[in-house]
Design an enzyme around this catalytic site. Sequence first.
Site, PDB file in Angstrom:
ATOM      1  N   GLU A 166       0.875  -1.176   0.000  1.00 46.90           N
ATOM      2  CA  GLU A 166       0.000   0.000   0.000  1.00 46.90           C
ATOM      3  C   GLU A 166       0.913   1.226   0.000  1.00 46.90           C
ATOM      4  OE1 GLU A 166      -3.129   2.051   3.143  1.00 46.90           O
ATOM      5  OE2 GLU A 166      -2.679  -0.091   3.307  1.00 46.90           O
ATOM      6  N   ASP A 203      -5.052  10.758   8.752  1.00 43.62           N
ATOM      7  CA  ASP A 203      -3.741  10.231   9.108  1.00 43.62           C
ATOM      8  C   ASP A 203      -3.278  10.770  10.449  1.00 43.62           C
ATOM      9  OD1 ASP A 203      -3.386   8.712   6.790  1.00 43.62           O
ATOM     10  OD2 ASP A 203      -2.709  10.458   5.665  1.00 43.62           O
TER      11      ASP A 203
END
Length: 272
Positions: free
Chosen positions: A49, A60
């Site tokens: 990924e 995030d």
Amino acid sequence: MSRLDDVLAATRAEGRPALVGYLPAGFPDKQTAIDAIVAMVDGGVDVVEIGLPYSDPVMDGPTIQKAADAALRHGFRVDDLFETVEAVAATGAPTLVMTYWNPVERLGVDRFSARMAEAGGAGLITPDLIPDEAEEWVAASDAHGLDRVFLVAPSSTDERIAMTAKASSGFLYATSVMGVTGARGATSDAAPRLVERVRGLSDLPVGIGLGVSNGDQAAEIGAFADLVIVGSALVGCLLDHPDDPVAGVAAVRLLAEDLRSGVERARTEQLR
């Protein structure tokens, strides 16, 4: 059957979960990022990924934000992403890109998809795109043979989970905690319940992310999930060696080996 489907079928046949490793493109620079991701694959990661650094990464945590900010400050461009995908896909590991939707729209959904396919990419993970608003992406991904990985959370209703799974391909990304990404000292007890709910509504493989930082946690998650997804802990290996990228890459490989041992132990436990 996509390359991702093939790998997930193979790990399922082995009786173990697949190990998914995340690192951002362009951090600490383009070549070191490529070297680190390849080292991650050499260490035992089944599926890659790659993060596309973005200026407003609302989902995030601080570790990935710090790496993305550094990549952008050092001149990361979207062209660097496709070069990274091409280099990593050459290892044979299915290579997904995790990206917020704005950069895809800015380049053009079909153009982005075409470049992903040309680079050998397997598909996209789109954390801020929901299936209800993904008509253009569905058409482009179908046209270019890319997998669509959407996300569900503990707060998702059964109706939402079923609809999201139907729109997804490859696997369904289940975030095991509410909140931003980041390695944690303990895995979430919400994860097994979420996986059980998803499996009651879909046959799609289920990946668990957000929080795995070592082999023991990988074994714990791997006992009930089809994929174990690790990000912040791997990024931290590079952040811990800001002046020695070679040491950072070596640390990534060592952690990948530990994580792989964890998913292998999960297989052992399942066989008992």
